[in-house]
Design a protein around this motif. Structure first.
Motif, PDB file in Angstrom:
ATOM      1  N   TYR A  88       0.879  -1.161   0.000  1.00 44.14           N
ATOM      2  CA  TYR A  88       0.000   0.000   0.000  1.00 44.14           C
ATOM      3  C   TYR A  88       0.919   1.213   0.000  1.00 44.14           C
ATOM      4  O   TYR A  88       1.742   1.381   0.896  1.00 44.14           O
ATOM      5  CB  TYR A  88      -0.897   0.010   1.231  1.00 44.14           C
ATOM      6  CG  TYR A  88      -1.637   1.307   1.436  1.00 44.14           C
ATOM      7  CD1 TYR A  88      -2.738   1.627   0.647  1.00 44.14           C
ATOM      8  CD2 TYR A  88      -1.219   2.220   2.390  1.00 44.14           C
ATOM      9  CE1 TYR A  88      -3.398   2.837   0.832  1.00 44.14           C
ATOM     10  CE2 TYR A  88      -1.871   3.410   2.586  1.00 44.14           C
ATOM     11  CZ  TYR A  88      -2.970   3.717   1.798  1.00 44.14           C
ATOM     12  OH  TYR A  88      -3.623   4.909   1.972  1.00 44.14           O
ATOM     13  N   GLU A  93      -2.782   7.409  -3.855  1.00 49.75           N
ATOM     14  CA  GLU A  93      -2.740   6.147  -3.131  1.00 49.75           C
ATOM     15  C   GLU A  93      -2.848   5.000  -4.131  1.00 49.75           C
ATOM     16  O   GLU A  93      -3.589   5.074  -5.103  1.00 49.75           O
ATOM     17  CB  GLU A  93      -3.896   6.063  -2.128  1.00 49.75           C
ATOM     18  CG  GLU A  93      -3.835   7.140  -1.046  1.00 49.75           C
ATOM     19  CD  GLU A  93      -5.025   7.069  -0.103  1.00 49.75           C
ATOM     20  OE1 GLU A  93      -5.891   6.198  -0.327  1.00 49.75           O
ATOM     21  OE2 GLU A  93      -5.080   7.867   0.838  1.00 49.75           O
ATOM     22  N   SER A  94      -2.112   3.927  -3.870  1.00 52.22           N
ATOM     23  CA  SER A  94      -2.153   2.765  -4.757  1.00 52.22           C
ATOM     24  C   SER A  94      -1.974   1.502  -3.945  1.00 52.22           C
ATOM     25  O   SER A  94      -1.243   1.482  -2.956  1.00 52.22           O
ATOM     26  CB  SER A  94      -1.054   2.848  -5.821  1.00 52.22           C
ATOM     27  OG  SER A  94      -1.207   3.981  -6.641  1.00 52.22           O
ATOM     28  N   ASP A  95      -2.658   0.446  -4.388  1.00 50.43           N
ATOM     29  CA  ASP A  95      -2.481  -0.885  -3.815  1.00 50.43           C
ATOM     30  C   ASP A  95      -1.872  -1.780  -4.881  1.00 50.43           C
ATOM     31  O   ASP A  95      -2.296  -1.766  -6.036  1.00 50.43           O
ATOM     32  CB  ASP A  95      -3.822  -1.468  -3.369  1.00 50.43           C
ATOM     33  CG  ASP A  95      -4.337  -0.788  -2.109  1.00 50.43           C
ATOM     34  OD1 ASP A  95      -3.700  -0.976  -1.059  1.00 50.43           O
ATOM     35  OD2 ASP A  95      -5.352  -0.079  -2.183  1.00 50.43           O
TER      36      ASP A  95
END
Length: 368
Positions: A119, A130-132
């Protein structure tokens, strides 16, 4: 005969017993391997690159990046057998990269009992992204990308006012305005040949408006008050986009261009060609610029005009006959675009043209 049958039954039972024992031993071995994997820790470098948006892919220097490494190892019934969170922080360099060395990367990554991922959050001022990610098959040299979105800024500065004077048959702005709306812009299109209510337009341009686009006609329509409003808008640091076409579809454009940049539009050139990237600095094709990044081909328009260049203006697109069909102005505080091929907005519309229009809007409306 009876003894032979009994011997065969005993042998069969022994074979079954051996098979069961082998299967149990195999299961025990798998369990032991899984337990051992809990204590086997590998590592890899995790590279992250922060960029402002997906359109221009501009790198973000000095962005704060937080990476949370999440690992869950599960039983067959889905219950957590082992879980671990590992958090590190860093700051991107001038190219937008930050590398976190020796991050936990266990053997479980290739086993079906694991659930692993990253994350990543990047921030700079009010901008954030934001990135997963999952770590499967991700090479150590391949960066993870985090795009700092403009959601907060777009809510405040999302409007593009388009003043459209040309009403030739077939000319509509459906494709560009639809694309812009899909990318978070609010469009206010004023389509008229009559005098515009100055107070209404001034109200639309006040506050956090992004930019003002004007599409010229083959005869003048703008009043002196409207010209002054455009100059006022530009001098407040707001972007403007002046669209023209072949002679005489630059009647109002030339008044503004002469006042702002000492330039003008001229000519009636046959276009209808697809431009490609400029080679070796030749005066032909698409000039390398944040607006043209990721654009390899672009339709130049049907019949077009050229921009007369001045020291204040820079070329962005050279038409197929070597003239500048699109130019830009950027002094660090004010930005403008000038285009002599507005037929590109509705003729041969494709994904490359859409990308160009989005890039133009982003460049005019947002800067670091």
């Amino acid at each position: 005969m009876t003894n032979n049958k009994q011997d065969k039954k005993l042998k069969t039972k022994k074979r079954i017993g051996c098979a069961c024992c082998s299967f149990l031993l195999l299961q025990l071995l798998v369990v032991l391997i899984l337990i051992a994997c809990l204590f086997i820790r590998c590592s890899k470098d995790v590279k992250v690159r922060a960029m402002y948006d997906r359109f221009s892919s501009r790198p973000v220097a000095s962005a704060n990046v937080t990476i949370k490494h999440i690992e869950h190892q599960l039983f067959k019934d889905g219950q957590f057998f082992y879980t671990h969170d590992h958090i590190v922080r860093g700051v991107t360099d001038e190219d937008g990269y930050v590398t976190f060395p020796d991050q936990p990367y266990g053997v479980f990554d290739k086993l079906f009992y694991s659930n692993r991922g990253l994350y990543i959050k990047a921030t700079k001022g009010q901008k954030y992204g934001e990135s997963d990610y999952h770590l499967y098959d991700h090479g150590p040299e391949t960066p993870f990308y985090v795009y700092l979105n403009h959601e907060k800024a777009i809510k405040e500065r999302n409007m593009i006012v388009i003043l459209k004077y040309c009403h030739d048959a077939g000319f509509n702005l459906y494709d560009p305005t639809n694309a812009l709306r899909q990318h978070g812009f609010t469009i206010r299109e004023i389509s008229t040949t009559e005098h515009v209510n100055i107070d209404t337009l001034r109200a639309a341009l006040r506050g956090y408006n992004c930019q003002f686009w004007i599409i010229a006609d083959n005869q003048p329509h703008m009043s002196p008050e409207l010209y002054d409003l455009v100059y006022e808008h530009f001098n407040r640091g707001k972007g403007i986009f002046i669209w023209s076409d072949n002679d005489p579809y630059y009647a109002d454009s030339n008044v503004m261009l002469d006042h702002l940049f000492g330039s003008r539009m001229s000519g009636n050139y046959e276009g209808k060609q697809t431009l490609v990237k400029q080679v070796n600095g030749a005066n032909l094709g698409i000039v390398e610029h944040p607006i043209t990044r990721n654009i390899d081909h672009l339709y130049e328009g049907v019949t077009i005009s050229r921009v007369e260049m001045t020291p204040q203006l820079k070329p962005l697109l050279y038409s197929s006959d070597g003239n500048v069909v699109t130019a830009y102005y950027d002094d660090g505080k004010k930005r403008a675009l000038i285009d002599g091929g507005f037929t590109r907005l509705y003729v041969n519309w494709n994904s490359e043209t859409e990308q160009f229009i989005i890039n133009c809007a982003m460049w005019l409306g947002f800067r670091e």
